[in-house]
Write a protein that holds these residues in place. Structure first.
Motif, PDB file in Angstrom:
ATOM      1  N   PHE A  18       1.093   7.017  -0.525  1.00  0.00           N
ATOM      2  CA  PHE A  18       1.890   8.017  -0.794  1.00  0.00           C
ATOM      3  C   PHE A  18       1.096   9.174  -2.769  1.00  0.00           C
ATOM      4  O   PHE A  18       1.936  10.466  -2.416  1.00  0.00           O
ATOM      5  N   ALA A  19       0.471   8.522  -2.619  1.00  0.00           N
ATOM      6  CA  ALA A  19      -0.655   9.112  -3.335  1.00  0.00           C
ATOM      7  C   ALA A  19      -1.201   9.911  -2.624  1.00  0.00           C
ATOM      8  O   ALA A  19      -2.333  10.885  -3.913  1.00  0.00           O
ATOM      9  N   ALA A  20      -1.448  10.289  -1.865  1.00  0.00           N
ATOM     10  CA  ALA A  20      -2.116  11.086  -1.284  1.00  0.00           C
ATOM     11  C   ALA A  20      -1.729  12.569  -1.270  1.00  0.00           C
ATOM     12  O   ALA A  20      -1.458  13.111  -1.388  1.00  0.00           O
ATOM     13  N   PRO A  21      -3.176  13.578  -1.548  1.00  0.00           N
ATOM     14  CA  PRO A  21      -2.838  14.650  -2.059  1.00  0.00           C
ATOM     15  C   PRO A  21      -2.116  15.414  -0.410  1.00  0.00           C
ATOM     16  O   PRO A  21      -2.931  16.469  -0.739  1.00  0.00           O
ATOM     17  N   ARG A  52       5.071  14.365   1.354  1.00  0.00           N
ATOM     18  CA  ARG A  52       5.104  13.157   2.643  1.00  0.00           C
ATOM     19  C   ARG A  52       5.898  13.180   3.559  1.00  0.00           C
ATOM     20  O   ARG A  52       5.262  12.295   4.886  1.00  0.00           O
ATOM     21  N   ASP A  55      13.092   9.583  -1.781  1.00  0.00           N
ATOM     22  CA  ASP A  55      11.788   9.480  -2.887  1.00  0.00           C
ATOM     23  C   ASP A  55      11.832  10.426  -4.256  1.00  0.00           C
ATOM     24  O   ASP A  55      10.956   9.093  -4.707  1.00  0.00           O
ATOM     25  N   GLU A 113       2.303   3.193  -2.526  1.00  0.00           N
ATOM     26  CA  GLU A 113       2.316   3.277  -3.583  1.00  0.00           C
ATOM     27  C   GLU A 113       1.086   4.318  -3.129  1.00  0.00           C
ATOM     28  O   GLU A 113       0.798   5.432  -3.108  1.00  0.00           O
ATOM     29  N   SER A 114       0.359   3.591  -3.023  1.00  0.00           N
ATOM     30  CA  SER A 114      -1.094   4.418  -2.510  1.00  0.00           C
ATOM     31  C   SER A 114      -1.191   5.715  -1.380  1.00  0.00           C
ATOM     32  O   SER A 114      -2.510   6.552  -1.968  1.00  0.00           O
ATOM     33  N   ARG A 138      11.149   7.053  -6.658  1.00  0.00           N
ATOM     34  CA  ARG A 138       9.522   7.045  -8.323  1.00  0.00           C
ATOM     35  C   ARG A 138      10.286   7.537  -9.222  1.00  0.00           C
ATOM     36  O   ARG A 138       9.641   6.830 -10.271  1.00  0.00           O
ATOM     37  N   THR A 175       1.343  -1.394  -0.300  1.00  0.00           N
ATOM     38  CA  THR A 175      -0.040  -0.115   0.054  1.00  0.00           C
ATOM     39  C   THR A 175       1.016   1.195   0.265  1.00  0.00           C
ATOM     40  O   THR A 175       0.190   2.138   0.170  1.00  0.00           O
TER      41      THR A 175
END
Length: 284
Positions: free
Chosen positions: A113-116, A119, A272, A110-111, A276, A108
């Protein structure tokens, strides 16, 4: 006014994300109740040998040698107050990196880290959970020691103690960010954590006075945030003599906090971004 409103809304948004991450970690942890109970008991078990060895070697609770070095003879209170900081060190060296490792294990990361949110907001949520858990563990430790041995502290020193611990925690957050970045690269950040933990455990005067270290190690210890946290806490609560003024302690700790946070965030951002771009962020 619009700028103030936007800034306030953004901070509230960030705080909601920090709190959500903290709650998520608590829910995961409390799912395994036996393991959670063990985490509260372990610090007491690890502390007892220090106290029993001290009593056996000194021949009682008070040590004249300790009094000559730091101005107080009570080894029980001295060791107990120092030992609780091991948990804060572990928080910086292990907890934040291990939280990222768990996200990799669950698939989870990547999911999340995709939050708006930035980091650092996500990692601050992990740090908040670690701090609250550590305070709970310290509470259990202190209650146990008071019931069995009793510790003697000056209650007037509690407020400045909380202040110096708060400053120290800011610096440890920076160290935690630095250590967490290695989890993104090596996936197993324990390699670096173990090496750094061994060094910091020696430099930090947990169960012994700073004066017993070789001179060059005493100088290195002044660059470690927990040194000021421990010495300041024992000074305020039991009157330990320290080799610098309180003003110098707060100024140095404030500078270390700024340096470590800036360094930790910068290193984490660079690593990071690299993971990516290379497509290895979610690799286990």
């Amino acid at each position: 006014m619009q700028l103030v409103k936007r800034t306030t809304d953004r901070l509230c948004h960030y705080w909601a994300a920090v709190w959500a991450e903290n709650i998520k970690e608590w829910k995961l942890e409390l799912t395994y109740k036996a393991d959670f109970a063990r985490s509260l008991i372990d610090p007491v078990v690890y502390l007892l040998p220090y106290l029993l060895y001290g009593i056996a070697l000194v021949g009682g609770r008070e040590s004249e040698s300790l009094r000559n070095l730091v101005g107080t003879a009570d080894i029980i209170t001295f060791i107990t107050l120092g030992y609780v900081f091991i948990g804060f060190l572990n928080m910086a060296l292990w907890a934040m990196g291990f939280s990222l490792r768990k996200e990799q294990f669950y698939g989870t990361l990547e999911s999340v880290f995709a939050a708006p949110v930035p980091r650092w907001v996500f990692t601050m949520g992990m740090a908040l959970h670690s701090i609250l858990h550590q305070l709970l563990m310290i509470g259990v430790q202190i209650v146990f020691i008071i019931l069995i041995f009793s510790i003697k502290i000056n209650p007037i020193g509690l407020l400045p103690t909380l202040l110096i611990i708060a400053l120290m925690l800011v610096a440890l957050y920076g160290i935690g960010m630095f250590m967490a970045s290695f989890t993104l690269i090596f996936k197993q950040g324990g390699l670096v954590s173990e090496a750094l933990a061994s060094i910091l455990m020696i430099l930090t005067p947990i169960a012994y006075p700073l004066a017993v270290l070789p001179v060059f190690m005493q100088k290195l210890a002044l660059f470690v945030p927990t040194t000021y946290g421990i010495l300041g806490t024992r000074h305020f609560l039991m009157g330990e003599r320290i080799g610098f003024t309180l003003r110098e302690a707060f100024v140095r700790l404030g500078m270390l906090s700024l340096l470590w946070v800036a360094f930790g965030l910068t290193v984490f951002w660079i690593i990071d971004r690299w993971t990516r771009r290379s497509g290895t962020l979610g690799h286990y």
